[in-house]
Design a protein around this motif. Structure first.
Motif, PDB file in Angstrom:
ATOM      1  N   ASP A 138      29.650  44.748  49.328  1.00 31.39           N
ATOM      2  CA  ASP A 138      30.883  45.336  48.802  1.00 31.39           C
ATOM      3  C   ASP A 138      30.913  45.209  47.283  1.00 31.39           C
ATOM      4  OD1 ASP A 138      33.443  46.292  48.394  1.00 31.39           O
ATOM      5  OD2 ASP A 138      34.383  44.355  48.846  1.00 31.39           O
ATOM      6  N   ILE A 139      31.084  46.346  46.579  1.00 24.86           N
ATOM      7  CA  ILE A 139      31.221  46.306  45.118  1.00 24.86           C
ATOM      8  C   ILE A 139      32.497  47.022  44.670  1.00 24.86           C
ATOM      9  CG2 ILE A 139      28.767  46.030  44.581  1.00 24.86           C
ATOM     10  CD1 ILE A 139      28.652  49.060  44.051  1.00 24.86           C
ATOM     11  N   ASN A 140      33.489  47.124  45.569  1.00 24.59           N
ATOM     12  CA  ASN A 140      34.766  47.727  45.191  1.00 24.59           C
ATOM     13  C   ASN A 140      35.450  46.954  44.068  1.00 24.59           C
ATOM     14  OD1 ASN A 140      34.631  49.841  47.065  1.00 24.59           O
ATOM     15  ND2 ASN A 140      35.464  48.561  48.700  1.00 24.59           N
ATOM     16  N   CYS A 141      35.132  45.670  43.971  1.00 21.85           N
ATOM     17  CA  CYS A 141      35.737  44.819  42.940  1.00 21.85           C
ATOM     18  C   CYS A 141      35.353  45.260  41.535  1.00 21.85           C
ATOM     19  CB  CYS A 141      35.293  43.374  43.141  1.00 21.85           C
ATOM     20  SG  CYS A 141      33.497  43.173  43.010  1.00 21.85           S
ATOM     21  N   HIS A 142      34.278  46.014  41.390  1.00 22.45           N
ATOM     22  CA  HIS A 142      33.808  46.392  40.064  1.00 22.45           C
ATOM     23  C   HIS A 142      34.798  47.275  39.316  1.00 22.45           C
ATOM     24  CE1 HIS A 142      29.295  45.639  41.199  1.00 22.45           C
ATOM     25  NE2 HIS A 142      30.056  44.577  41.336  1.00 22.45           N
ATOM     26  N   THR A 143      35.712  47.898  40.039  1.00 21.51           N
ATOM     27  CA  THR A 143      36.707  48.757  39.399  1.00 21.51           C
ATOM     28  C   THR A 143      38.095  48.128  39.391  1.00 21.51           C
ATOM     29  OG1 THR A 143      37.073  49.933  41.497  1.00 21.51           O
ATOM     30  CG2 THR A 143      35.444  50.860  39.986  1.00 21.51           C
ATOM     31  N   ARG A 144      38.197  46.867  39.799  1.00 20.92           N
ATOM     32  CA  ARG A 144      39.497  46.192  39.848  1.00 20.92           C
ATOM     33  C   ARG A 144      39.705  45.306  38.634  1.00 20.92           C
ATOM     34  NH1 ARG A 144      38.586  43.533  44.855  1.00 20.92           N
ATOM     35  NH2 ARG A 144      39.350  41.711  43.728  1.00 20.92           N
ATOM     36  N   ASP A 145      40.954  45.159  38.245  1.00 27.20           N
ATOM     37  CA  ASP A 145      41.321  44.259  37.155  1.00 27.20           C
ATOM     38  C   ASP A 145      42.353  43.221  37.581  1.00 27.20           C
ATOM     39  OD1 ASP A 145      39.737  45.124  34.961  1.00 27.20           O
ATOM     40  OD2 ASP A 145      41.017  46.884  34.736  1.00 27.20           O
ATOM     41  N   ASP A 146      42.883  43.344  38.785  1.00 25.58           N
ATOM     42  CA  ASP A 146      43.957  42.460  39.204  1.00 25.58           C
ATOM     43  C   ASP A 146      43.494  41.006  39.255  1.00 25.58           C
ATOM     44  OD1 ASP A 146      42.530  43.907  41.435  1.00 25.58           O
ATOM     45  OD2 ASP A 146      43.340  42.215  42.579  1.00 25.58           O
ATOM     46  N   GLY A 147      44.266  40.136  38.624  1.00 19.57           N
ATOM     47  CA  GLY A 147      43.983  38.707  38.644  1.00 19.57           C
ATOM     48  C   GLY A 147      42.850  38.273  37.748  1.00 19.57           C
ATOM     49  N   ASP A 148      42.360  39.147  36.884  1.00 22.79           N
ATOM     50  CA  ASP A 148      41.200  38.810  36.053  1.00 22.79           C
ATOM     51  C   ASP A 148      41.625  37.962  34.855  1.00 22.79           C
ATOM     52  OD1 ASP A 148      38.659  38.672  35.101  1.00 22.79           O
ATOM     53  OD2 ASP A 148      38.387  40.817  34.816  1.00 22.79           O
ATOM     54  N   ALA A 149      40.977  36.800  34.704  1.00 21.73           N
ATOM     55  CA  ALA A 149      41.309  35.882  33.606  1.00 21.73           C
ATOM     56  C   ALA A 149      40.261  35.883  32.500  1.00 21.73           C
ATOM     57  CB  ALA A 149      41.476  34.463  34.162  1.00 21.73           C
ATOM     58  N   LEU A 150      39.232  36.732  32.642  1.00 26.56           N
ATOM     59  CA  LEU A 150      38.149  36.732  31.665  1.00 26.56           C
ATOM     60  C   LEU A 150      38.342  37.801  30.593  1.00 26.56           C
ATOM     61  CD1 LEU A 150      34.973  36.373  33.922  1.00 26.56           C
ATOM     62  CD2 LEU A 150      36.026  34.621  32.494  1.00 26.56           C
ATOM     63  N   PRO A 151      37.859  37.545  29.377  1.00 28.07           N
ATOM     64  CA  PRO A 151      37.856  38.589  28.348  1.00 28.07           C
ATOM     65  C   PRO A 151      36.815  39.650  28.686  1.00 28.07           C
ATOM     66  CG  PRO A 151      36.675  36.657  27.563  1.00 28.07           C
ATOM     67  CD  PRO A 151      37.295  36.264  28.876  1.00 28.07           C
ATOM     68  N   ALA A 152      37.044  40.871  28.224  1.00 28.81           N
ATOM     69  CA  ALA A 152      36.150  41.976  28.534  1.00 28.81           C
ATOM     70  C   ALA A 152      34.899  41.950  27.663  1.00 28.81           C
ATOM     71  CB  ALA A 152      36.874  43.304  28.363  1.00 28.81           C
ATOM     72  N   ALA A 153      33.783  42.372  28.244  1.00 26.82           N
ATOM     73  CA  ALA A 153      32.514  42.460  27.518  1.00 26.82           C
ATOM     74  C   ALA A 153      32.347  43.842  26.899  1.00 26.82           C
ATOM     75  CB  ALA A 153      31.352  42.150  28.447  1.00 26.82           C
ATOM     76  N   GLU A 154      33.424  44.388  26.428  1.00 27.73           N
ATOM     77  CA  GLU A 154      33.413  45.673  25.728  1.00 27.73           C
ATOM     78  C   GLU A 154      34.332  45.538  24.517  1.00 27.73           C
ATOM     79  OE1 GLU A 154      35.035  46.126  29.097  1.00 27.73           O
ATOM     80  OE2 GLU A 154      33.066  45.793  29.983  1.00 27.73           O
ATOM     81  N   GLY A 155      34.409  46.576  23.716  1.00 26.61           N
ATOM     82  CA  GLY A 155      35.280  46.524  22.547  1.00 26.61           C
ATOM     83  C   GLY A 155      34.737  45.598  21.472  1.00 26.61           C
ATOM     84  N   LYS A 156      35.413  44.474  21.252  1.00 21.84           N
ATOM     85  CA  LYS A 156      35.031  43.526  20.204  1.00 21.84           C
ATOM     86  C   LYS A 156      33.951  42.539  20.661  1.00 21.84           C
ATOM     87  CE  LYS A 156      39.521  43.685  17.873  1.00 21.84           C
ATOM     88  NZ  LYS A 156      40.689  42.886  17.395  1.00 21.84           N
ATOM     89  N   TYR A 157      33.429  42.721  21.842  1.00 25.72           N
ATOM     90  CA  TYR A 157      32.395  41.834  22.369  1.00 25.72           C
ATOM     91  C   TYR A 157      31.093  42.021  21.583  1.00 25.72           C
ATOM     92  CZ  TYR A 157      29.068  39.873  25.779  1.00 25.72           C
ATOM     93  OH  TYR A 157      28.075  39.149  26.395  1.00 25.72           O
TER      94      TYR A 157
END
Length: 353
Positions: A53-72
């Motif tokens: 299952d990789i449905n989680c790859h498009t979810r953001d709910d409950g995520d506590a990590l900073p994103a590896a995009e943008g200013k990363y």
């Protein structure tokens, strides 16, 4: 109804309630994504198998990590790990791999990129909390479509090709490792490895043969120089043009092996070196895969001695070994106590299970 019958009825109802509550507890235990065992202020998370299952790859709910995009912006010569299942956390073997890399490379950033949301409780109360005591370990969340934007793999990631895979988790890892090296350079490591020697004397560009037929992609070094940029560009384009969702290792190790076949002068992998591969070093199995997958059980046998002085990493072939216990006097456990002592100490006899 007499007093005896009334009491019997009450007792029967109480028993039914007890049975019902026990069933609820069992249901919760087996159906929740993790099972927790308290150890002081941390928890040992026993993850249920995540399957494909990789449905989680498009979810953001409950995520506590900073994103590896943008200013990363990882620093030059960083070391990268990817976790592409939907568990949202690490087991002891994965955490051991990251700690070993961090301990032996204190001046390098160690980036762990999760494809699934990681909850605050997991971040603060699991082995991830132990890892974060190392100042050079950085945890981030990858949103794959955004991460691939502007790269040769953007169209592929946004298509349905990965969803057609027979191995969603593994093939996503294949794509992301090459994307990461394409974007940033540095070193990529699988999470079923253990680092036992610093990579510093290897230079910036290198890869290792698994055996006489295949170059593995579990440990790769790519520098941001002309040679490294050309190699990773060729590999990314090879993956994009030849991706096969039905084949296990065709896309990860297969892609880099096919690129090297085109640039190396000898058709025999055992002859591949920097000298005959246009300057790109290809090391023998003793450097990164000193125990062949056909003998993977040697790592888990009590009392076995593995003499591999040339090794920089050991690869534990998790696809084959994930259900095997790590005995306390096995080579894996002995090395773990030395190279990932914080994680081994946290798990103790439960390490590797």
């Amino acid at each position: 109804m007499n007093v005896y019958s009334k009491n019997t009825n009450i007792i029967f109802k109480r028993k039914l309630w007890i049975i019902f509550l026990l069933l609820v507890v069992v249901f919760i235990y087996w159906c929740l994504p993790v099972k927790d065992i308290v150890t002081d202020d941390l928890f040992i998370f026993r993850w249920n198998p995540s399957g494909q299952d990789i449905n989680c790859h498009t979810r953001d709910d409950g995520d506590a990590l900073p994103a590896a995009e943008g200013k990363y912006t990882p620093k030059e010569n960083s070391i990268f790990f990817h976790e592409t299942s939907c568990r949202g956390g690490f087991d002891s073997r994965q955490a051991c791999a990251v700690e070993s890399a961090a301990r032996l490379h204190p001046t390098r950033e160690i980036h762990v990129l999760f494809s699934a949301p990681v909850e605050e409780r997991v971040l603060k109360h699991s082995c991830l909390a132990k890892l974060q005591t190392y100042p050079n370990i950085k945890l981030s969340r990858v949103h794959i479509a955004r991460y691939a934007k502007g790269t040769p793999l953007e169209a592929m990631v946004n298509s349905d090709q990965l969803s057609k895979s027979n191995w969603h988790v593994e093939h996503t890892s294949d794509v992301l490792r090459y994307l990461t090296l394409y974007k940033w350079g540095g070193i990529y490591l699988d999470t079923d490895t253990l680092v036992v020697k610093p990579f510093d004397d290897l230079g910036g560009n290198w890869v290792g043969r698994e055996d006489s037929t295949l170059v593995n992609a579990a440990v790769i070094g790519i520098a941001n120089d002309k040679l490294g940029r050309k190699m990773i560009g060729d590999v990314v384009r090879e993956l994009n043009n030849t991706y096969k969702p039905e084949m296990w290792n065709y896309n990860g190790p297969g892609s880099i092996t096919r690129v090297l076949r085109r640039i190396c002068k000898s058709p025999k992998l055992v002859d591949w070196t920097a000298e005959n591969c246009q300057g790109f070093p290809v090391y023998g199995p003793e450097y990164f895969y000193p125990v062949h997958y056909s003998k993977f059980s040697d790592y888990f046998k009590a009392g076995t001695v593995i003499n591999s002085p040339a090794a920089y990493t050991h690869h534990f072939w998790n696809k084959l070994s994930k259900d095997i216990a790590v005995k306390s006097d096995s080579p894996y456990a002995v090395m773990a106590r030395e190279f990932c002592p914080e994680i081994y100490d946290m798990y103790g006899d439960s390490f590797g299970q």
